[in-house]
Design a protein around this motif. Sequence first.
Motif: not given
Length: 280
Positions: A28-50
């Motif tokens: 129930t909370e999740l449905r509301r959070a999606i509707e209200n734009g309360e979710m965020t994205l975080h970004y984790q870097p991916i490293w190229d060894f070469a």
Amino acid sequence: KRAKKSGRVEVYHMRTFDIAREQFGIETELRRAIENGEMTLHYQPIWDFASGRITSFEALARWTSESGVRRSPDIFIPVAEESGLIIPLGRWAMDEAARTLASWDLQSGGNCGVKVAVNLSAIQLQRDNVPDLVQSVLERHGMAGDRFTLELTESAIVSDPDGVSRIMLALKALGTTLAMDDFGTGYSNLAYLQRLPIDLLKIDRSFVSGMLADRDKIAIVRAILGLAQALGMRTIAEGVESVELSQTLAALGCTFGQGFFYAQPLDQDTAYRYLGSRNT
Ligand code: C2E
Ligand code: CA
Ligand code: CA
Ligand code: CA
């Protein structure tokens, strides 16, 4: 003795009931959070060894509920999958990742030089029209498809290999890179690997994180790297938590590393600053 036994049964039912209620509360909370734009994205870097550069960021959903509880994706993604909320959540994540990339490009005065990797649930792959979704997101944000990696899991393939194969070809036609996530933890046979247009294998953290102290794990990692090389695929090791792991994986020929050694998942602005401080 009998009374004890039935008592135990009652406790069991109570627990099941509590878990069901808890799940429903989250839903129930999740449905509301999606509707209200309360979710965020975080970004984790991916490293190229070469090259020693960051080439992409994985977008990971974050949610702090109205009551102030921060819930892990390991809790709310399964709830979203069971309830069907993964469809709006997945659509939102694709759009939000593209919006972030467009904003990073704007701040860099051109292509900021990285891709974003978005997770696709098997449920979304089955029930949504994912190629249409990706195409409309690309058009909305004026983005080329080659700026995105899409991460799929083995479970998506097991359930419907032919259907998934068609979807993957359509996604490739849009220019996206396709990654097999959590490789080695699913149930699939290996035959699909050469039949599907997979560009990248992500070696699951469960094999990587303890591998320096575990001969079996290192053997599995070597085997996956060999397999990927033979099939012309690049590799990402998840869960790189130390300099020793990073060096060992580079020496073994792994293409990319991802993990707390480089950075945790970062909010949009912190990720952009991190990129500027690394790729100069
Ligand atoms: P995943 O796709 O395997 O993502 C990597 C997870 O490992 C992330 O957990 C990340 O924070 C964590 N991690 C990264 N580096 C390290 C490390 O060095 N050590 C350790 N111990 N952990 C590390 P997170 O963000 O909690 O996400 C958990 C899972 O939830 C993800 O696993 C993914 O399956 C799912 N998920 C997250 N966001 C989304 C989303 O937007 N859509 C879908 N469908 N699934 C998502
Ligand atoms: Ca992933
Ligand atoms: Ca993964
Ligand atoms: Ca994983």
